[in-house]
Write an enzyme that holds these catalytic residues in place. Structure first.
Site, short mmCIF file in Angstrom:
data_model
loop_
_atom_site.label_atom_id
_atom_site.label_comp_id
_atom_site.label_asym_id
_atom_site.label_seq_id
_atom_site.Cartn_x
_atom_site.Cartn_y
_atom_site.Cartn_z
N SER A 1 -6.97 0.42 31.86
CA SER A 1 -6.45 2.02 32.22
C SER A 1 -5.05 1.62 32.74
CB SER A 1 -7.30 2.82 33.07
OG SER A 1 -6.45 3.78 33.55
N TYR B 1 -11.62 4.46 41.65
CA TYR B 1 -11.45 4.31 39.95
C TYR B 1 -10.28 3.26 39.69
CZ TYR B 1 -10.64 5.08 35.15
OH TYR B 1 -10.37 4.88 33.81
P1 NDP Z 1 -16.48 9.14 27.82
O1 NDP Z 1 -17.05 9.56 28.73
O2 NDP Z 1 -16.26 10.03 26.51
O3 NDP Z 1 -17.15 7.91 27.21
C1 NDP Z 1 -17.80 7.05 28.15
C2 NDP Z 1 -18.99 5.92 27.53
O4 NDP Z 1 -19.51 4.96 28.41
C3 NDP Z 1 -20.16 6.90 27.03
O5 NDP Z 1 -20.42 6.34 25.66
C4 NDP Z 1 -21.03 6.48 28.02
O6 NDP Z 1 -22.32 6.67 27.45
C5 NDP Z 1 -20.84 5.14 28.51
N1 NDP Z 1 -21.27 4.75 29.76
C6 NDP Z 1 -20.77 5.46 30.91
N2 NDP Z 1 -21.83 5.00 32.07
C7 NDP Z 1 -22.72 4.05 31.37
C8 NDP Z 1 -24.09 3.22 31.61
N3 NDP Z 1 -24.21 3.35 32.92
N4 NDP Z 1 -24.47 2.54 31.09
C9 NDP Z 1 -24.23 2.41 29.53
N5 NDP Z 1 -23.19 3.07 29.02
C10 NDP Z 1 -22.28 4.00 30.02
O7 NDP Z 1 -15.09 8.42 28.12
P2 NDP Z 1 -13.92 7.81 27.57
O8 NDP Z 1 -14.38 7.43 26.05
O9 NDP Z 1 -12.71 8.22 27.73
O10 NDP Z 1 -14.25 6.30 28.32
C11 NDP Z 1 -14.21 4.78 27.43
C12 NDP Z 1 -13.40 4.09 28.47
O11 NDP Z 1 -12.26 4.31 28.75
C13 NDP Z 1 -13.82 3.95 30.35
O12 NDP Z 1 -13.98 2.70 30.51
C14 NDP Z 1 -12.56 4.81 30.56
O13 NDP Z 1 -12.58 4.25 31.89
C15 NDP Z 1 -11.68 4.19 29.82
N6 NDP Z 1 -10.36 4.97 29.93
C16 NDP Z 1 -10.45 6.48 29.60
C17 NDP Z 1 -9.14 7.00 29.77
C18 NDP Z 1 -9.31 8.46 29.26
O14 NDP Z 1 -8.33 9.34 29.61
N7 NDP Z 1 -10.33 9.20 28.68
C19 NDP Z 1 -8.02 6.52 30.07
C20 NDP Z 1 -8.14 4.95 30.35
C21 NDP Z 1 -9.25 4.47 30.33
P3 NDP Z 1 -23.59 7.19 28.05
O15 NDP Z 1 -23.24 8.32 29.14
O16 NDP Z 1 -24.51 7.61 26.88
O17 NDP Z 1 -24.51 6.14 28.92
C1 8X3 Z 2 -8.24 7.19 32.91
C2 8X3 Z 2 -6.99 7.92 33.07
O1 8X3 Z 2 -5.24 9.15 34.31
O2 8X3 Z 2 -7.28 8.63 35.25
O3 8X3 Z 2 -8.02 6.01 33.20
O4 8X3 Z 2 -5.92 6.77 34.91
S1 8X3 Z 2 -6.48 8.07 34.35
#
Ligand code: NDP
Ligand code: 8X3
Length: 242
Positions: free
Chosen positions: A130, A143
């Site tokens: 991120s 985070y």
């Molecule tokens: P979502 O919440 O849409 O997806 C998160 C995914 O992670 C889900 O499929 C969830 O599945 C899985 N997950 C979370 N906790 C667990 C667990 N304990 N065990 C297994 N699976 C888990 O968010 P994003 O798609 O945005 O996030 C994906 C990645 O991208 C993360 O690492 C996030 O930090 C990163 N990210 C996101 C950004 C954003 O702005 N959205 C920006 C930068 C990075 P389930 O709940 O079914 O377990």
């Molecule tokens: C997720 C996006 O803006 O919280 O990593 O850094 S932000």
């Protein structure tokens, strides 16, 4: 030979979009997550292998991933933010969820898969970091710390796995509209919508296309890291809202 990709956390957002895109690109896809209903539905649609487990739990993760024979590409994507508060009032349960998922979960999955890659003579790891992995913003200390760890782990993996022909790419997105903010605000959908107000955020597929491009590079090329934000976002601190 058809390549196999394992995507952790594919029940929504970036992981789901990546599963869709890489299926289209001809990969054999393995998807994981805790929400069994969603996982099965997507698995049926994409004809993907599904593994339902909580990545925070080392035993569950190692047991589930021991069932897979070969993985060419591991996408360490499962992760979350929980809470948005100053450190003096943060909830320790949110901190544990972030550290156990975003750091330890990545370690469990990586340790389960890397020996299989070494045995196969190589592989590819894509880590979803991120902008919070190199910038620290107010209310996001834990985070940001977890994503700083992902940044360090990505560099460390690249060094330690050099002699095993395993490439490592870290992708550092800014604002992507997924379930991320709803999870961060513990289900408060209105507050989550506010995060993207006046901005056209990235979509999960924007990141999926980036992953597909990274993976399409010839074997002698390693893309070390990519930072990607919406056009209206310069950094974690500067976003232009209409
Ligand atoms: P979502 O919440 O849409 O997806 C998160 C995914 O992670 C889900 O499929 C969830 O599945 C899985 N997950 C979370 N906790 C667990 C667990 N304990 N065990 C297994 N699976 C888990 O968010 P994003 O798609 O945005 O996030 C994906 C990645 O991208 C993360 O690492 C996030 O930090 C990163 N990210 C996101 C950004 C954003 O702005 N959205 C920006 C930068 C990075 P389930 O709940 O079914 O377990
Ligand atoms: C997720 C996006 O803006 O919280 O990593 O850094 S932000």
């Amino acid at each position: 030979m058809e390549k196999t990709v394992l995507i952790t956390g594919a029940t929504s957002g970036i992981g789901e979009a990546t599963a869709r895109r890489l299926t289209e690109d001809g990969y054999s896809v393995i998807i994981t997550g805790r929400r069994a209903d969603r996982l099965e539905k997507l698995g049926d649609e994409l004809q993907a292998t599904t593994l339902c487990f909580d990545i925070r739990d080392r035993e569950q993760t190692l047991t589930a991933l021991s069932l897979i024979e070969r993985v060419d590409v591991l996408v360490n994507n499962a992760g979350l933010a929980a809470g948005l508060e100053h450190i003096d009032v943060g909830d320790y349960r949110d901190w544990e969820a972030m550290i156990d998922t975003n750091i330890k979960g990545v370690l469990w999955a990586t340790q389960a898969i890397v020996p299989k890659m070494i045995e196969a003579g190589g592989g590819y790891i894509v880590n979803i970091g991120s902008i919070a992995g190199i910038q620290t913003y107010e209310n996001g200390a834990v985070y940001c710390a977890s994503k700083h760890a992902m940044h360090a782990l990505s560099q460390g993996m690249r060094i330690d796995l050099l002699s095993h022909n395993i490439r490592v790419t870290e992708i550092r997105p800014g604002m992507v509209e997924t379930e991320f903010s709803e999870v961060r605000f513990h289900g408060d959908a209105e507050r989550a919508k506010g995060v993207y107000k006046g901005v056209e955020p990235l979509t999960g597929d924007d990141i999926a296309r980036t992953i597909a491009w990274v993976l399409s590079q010839p074997p002698h090329v390693n893309i070390n890291d990519i930072e990607i934000t919406p056009t209206a976002q310069a950094s974690a601190y500067y976003t232009f809202r209409k």
